[in-house]
Design an enzyme around this catalytic site. Structure first.
Site, PDB file in Angstrom:
ATOM      1  N   ASP A   1      43.960  45.467  26.058  1.00  0.00           N
ATOM      2  CA  ASP A   1      44.434  44.474  25.092  1.00  0.00           C
ATOM      3  C   ASP A   1      44.838  45.160  23.802  1.00  0.00           C
ATOM      4  OD1 ASP A   1      45.102  42.020  24.039  1.00  0.00           O
ATOM      5  OD2 ASP A   1      43.054  41.247  23.949  1.00  0.00           O
ATOM      6  N   LYS A   2      45.508  44.400  22.977  1.00  0.00           N
ATOM      7  CA  LYS A   2      45.926  44.839  21.645  1.00  0.00           C
ATOM      8  C   LYS A   2      45.654  43.691  20.687  1.00  0.00           C
ATOM      9  CE  LYS A   2      49.313  44.059  18.518  1.00  0.00           C
ATOM     10  NZ  LYS A   2      49.773  42.720  18.063  1.00  0.00           N
ATOM     11  N   HIS A   3      45.287  44.019  19.458  1.00  0.00           N
ATOM     12  CA  HIS A   3      45.046  42.983  18.450  1.00  0.00           C
ATOM     13  C   HIS A   3      45.581  43.443  17.106  1.00  0.00           C
ATOM     14  CE1 HIS A   3      43.085  39.468  16.726  1.00  0.00           C
ATOM     15  NE2 HIS A   3      42.712  40.237  15.718  1.00  0.00           N
ATOM     16  N   SER A   4      46.136  42.510  16.350  1.00  0.00           N
ATOM     17  CA  SER A   4      46.660  42.796  15.017  1.00  0.00           C
ATOM     18  C   SER A   4      45.888  42.001  13.978  1.00  0.00           C
ATOM     19  CB  SER A   4      48.146  42.426  14.945  1.00  0.00           C
ATOM     20  OG  SER A   4      48.610  42.449  13.603  1.00  0.00           O
TER      21      SER A   4
ATOM     22  N   THR B   1      50.255  34.278  16.924  1.00  0.00           N
ATOM     23  CA  THR B   1      50.875  34.457  18.236  1.00  0.00           C
ATOM     24  C   THR B   1      50.894  33.156  19.035  1.00  0.00           C
ATOM     25  OG1 THR B   1      50.247  36.790  18.298  1.00  0.00           O
ATOM     26  CG2 THR B   1      50.717  35.737  20.408  1.00  0.00           C
TER      27      THR B   1
ATOM     28  N   ARG C   1      32.324  30.510   6.944  1.00  0.00           N
ATOM     29  CA  ARG C   1      32.846  31.574   6.075  1.00  0.00           C
ATOM     30  C   ARG C   1      34.140  31.149   5.388  1.00  0.00           C
ATOM     31  NH1 ARG C   1      34.106  35.996   9.862  1.00  0.00           N
ATOM     32  NH2 ARG C   1      34.906  37.040   7.991  1.00  0.00           N
TER      33      ARG C   1
ATOM     34  N   SER D   1      33.830  39.395  14.089  1.00  0.00           N
ATOM     35  CA  SER D   1      34.584  38.229  14.539  1.00  0.00           C
ATOM     36  C   SER D   1      35.680  38.629  15.521  1.00  0.00           C
ATOM     37  CB  SER D   1      35.191  37.508  13.330  1.00  0.00           C
ATOM     38  OG  SER D   1      35.936  36.377  13.736  1.00  0.00           O
TER      39      SER D   1
ATOM     40  N   LYS E   1      35.197  38.318  20.287  1.00  0.00           N
ATOM     41  CA  LYS E   1      36.130  37.640  21.198  1.00  0.00           C
ATOM     42  C   LYS E   1      36.761  38.623  22.173  1.00  0.00           C
ATOM     43  CE  LYS E   1      38.399  35.685  17.703  1.00  0.00           C
ATOM     44  NZ  LYS E   1      37.532  35.730  16.517  1.00  0.00           N
ATOM     45  N   LYS E   2      37.082  39.819  21.699  1.00  0.00           N
ATOM     46  CA  LYS E   2      37.693  40.815  22.584  1.00  0.00           C
ATOM     47  C   LYS E   2      36.702  41.274  23.657  1.00  0.00           C
ATOM     48  CE  LYS E   2      41.702  40.741  20.720  1.00  0.00           C
ATOM     49  NZ  LYS E   2      42.824  40.141  21.485  1.00  0.00           N
TER      50      LYS E   2
END
Length: 438
Positions: free
Chosen positions: A82-85, A122, A170, A185, A189-190
């Site tokens: 996976d990838k996350h930004s 996204t 938060r 956070s 999830k990842k």
């Protein structure tokens, strides 16, 4: 142990044990910790920070507060990546990259989010595709990942529910901007998605959540250290967000740019560089390429052969969208009014407040100021000028896509404030600033 004693210990700047953090998260997930207690814990962590080991414990506890997906890489036929930004303006990398990695032999079960503030999300981009289901059943999600090699959806109710409750508190108690809490956070999830490798894109600059490089470095280092400490091989790239990534901003408009990119119709150079660099990290981490150079060659072949475009269509149709989106873009809504925003005099772009550009999209109705806001997927900006580009009658600052002329005029006024023009042209800096590894 009483919940307030855990809070007291963190309030006093002491290090919490893994057991204490797990107990607090369990109570948070079961509604046994009150909103006031969650807020107090968040503020104590915000003010006193957390050690890496504490952040790892918080991440794992939030992961384990709900279901954790499991994938059999042997049965699938490839690694789960996976990838996350951290978010930016015009950042449509995920939608381009997931099918490219799938075409290269990886499997990408991507859990994404929605936009808030000046940054785009996204899921909002994918929601602009008629019929696309960003909240499928887990069974359907698994089927699409297996068949298309990738699926991009939103967080399900039973995926890291403690994180959802913690973030909601938060968000209204001024504790969002905590590097340990951001790290936990994202990664909870990842990790709940059952990944075997992750590439992080940490933005920096005027359009980024972390606008200064030092803050971005600290966040990238935290994510890499905690992810690897939790057993998830991860690298991070720090990338520039001092201008829009690509030439469009706005949901359906960005999907059109994705289609142009995958089909080879048009590819923005800086956007392409980020896509290939992040993809290379994913392939190397997943053992699909021996080094970054080999990975880049593989990714370019997925574009040249049309394999990545085919995987994208397979993902879209598998999740309820049109079967032939690449040829039938009528499934994407278009705004009824367009207008070019011209500079007062022909000149050169010497500076961009990218956050303001993102806010122009929000003003058009294409983004959210509050989580519950509804958005118009058709509006946004195209042909956005970059740093060092000449602008004038034949090259606008941007083209506005709006519901009406009044909306377009308001967005144009915001855009003119966002761009600095005049003076000698200077070449923009590199788009990839640093690589952070374990």
């Amino acid at each position: 142990m009483l919940t307030q004693e855990i809070i007291r210990k963190k309030r006093d700047g002491k290090t919490l044990s893994g057991e204490e953090i797990a107990l607090f998260v369990e109570r948070m997930a079961k509604d046994e910790a009150s909103p006031a207690q969650i807020a107090a814990f968040g503020m104590a962590a915000f003010l006193n920070g957390m050690e890496t080991e504490e952040t790892v414990a918080l991440t794992l506890a939030m992961r384990d507060s709900g279901n954790v997906l499991e994938w059999d890489a042997g049965e699938l036929g490839g690694p789960v990546l996976d990838k996350h930004s951290t978010g930016g303006v015009g950042d449509k990398v995920s939608v381009m990259l997931a099918p490219m990695v799938a075409a290269a032999g990886g499997f990408v079960p991507m859990i994404s989010g929605r936009g808030l503030g000046h940054t785009g999300g996204t899921l909002d981009k994918l929601d602009s595709i008629k019929g696309y289901d960003t909240a499928p059943t887990v069974k359907r999600f698994r089927q699409v990942v297996a068949q298309a090699g990738c699926a991009i959806i939103g967080q399900t109710e039973d995926l890291a529910p403690a994180d959802r409750r913690f973030y909601a508190v938060r968000d209204v108690t001024a504790t969002v901007e905590s590097i340990p809490l951001i790290t936990a956070s994202i990664l909870s999830k990842k990790l709940a998605a059952g990944l075997q490798g992750l590439a992080m894109d940490v933005k920096t600059g005027s359009g980024a959540f972390m606008s200064d490089l030092e803050g971005s470095r600290a966040l990238a280092r935290s994510i890499v250290d905690v992810a690897n400490g939790a057993g998830l091989p991860t690298t991070a790239l720090i990338t520039d967000m001092n201008q829009v990534l690509g030439h469009s901003a706005g949901n359906a408009l960005e999907i059109r740019e994705v289609i142009d990119y995958l089909t080879g119709e048009r590819r923005d150079e800086r956007l392409h560089e980020v896509v290939i660099a992040l993809g290379a990290e994913m392939l190397v981490t997943g053992g699909l390429a021996k080094d970054r150079e080999a990975a880049r060659s593989t990714l370019l072949r997925t574009l040249a052969s049309g394999a990545a475009a085919e995987r994208f269509e397979r993902m879209v149709s598998g999740l309820g969208g049109p079967t032939h989106l690449l040829r039938e873009t009528s499934a994407l809504k278009t705004a009824p009014h367009t207008a070019a925003v011209l500079p007062d005099t022909p000149s050169t772009v010497t500076g961009i407040d990218t956050r303001q550009v993102g806010l122009a999209v929000v003003e058009l109705g294409g983004g959210r100021r509050r989580a519950e806001d509804r958005i118009d997927h058709s509006v946004g900006l195209t042909e956005i000028a970059g740093l060092g580009e000449e602008v004038g009658p034949d090259h606008p600052l941007a083209v506005v896509h709006a519901r009406n002329a009044a909306d377009a005029d308001r967005a144009a006024a915001t855009l003119k404030q966002a761009f600095t023009t005049g003076g000698a042209a200077t070449a923009p800096g590199p788009v990839i600033l640093e690589t952070v590894t374990a």
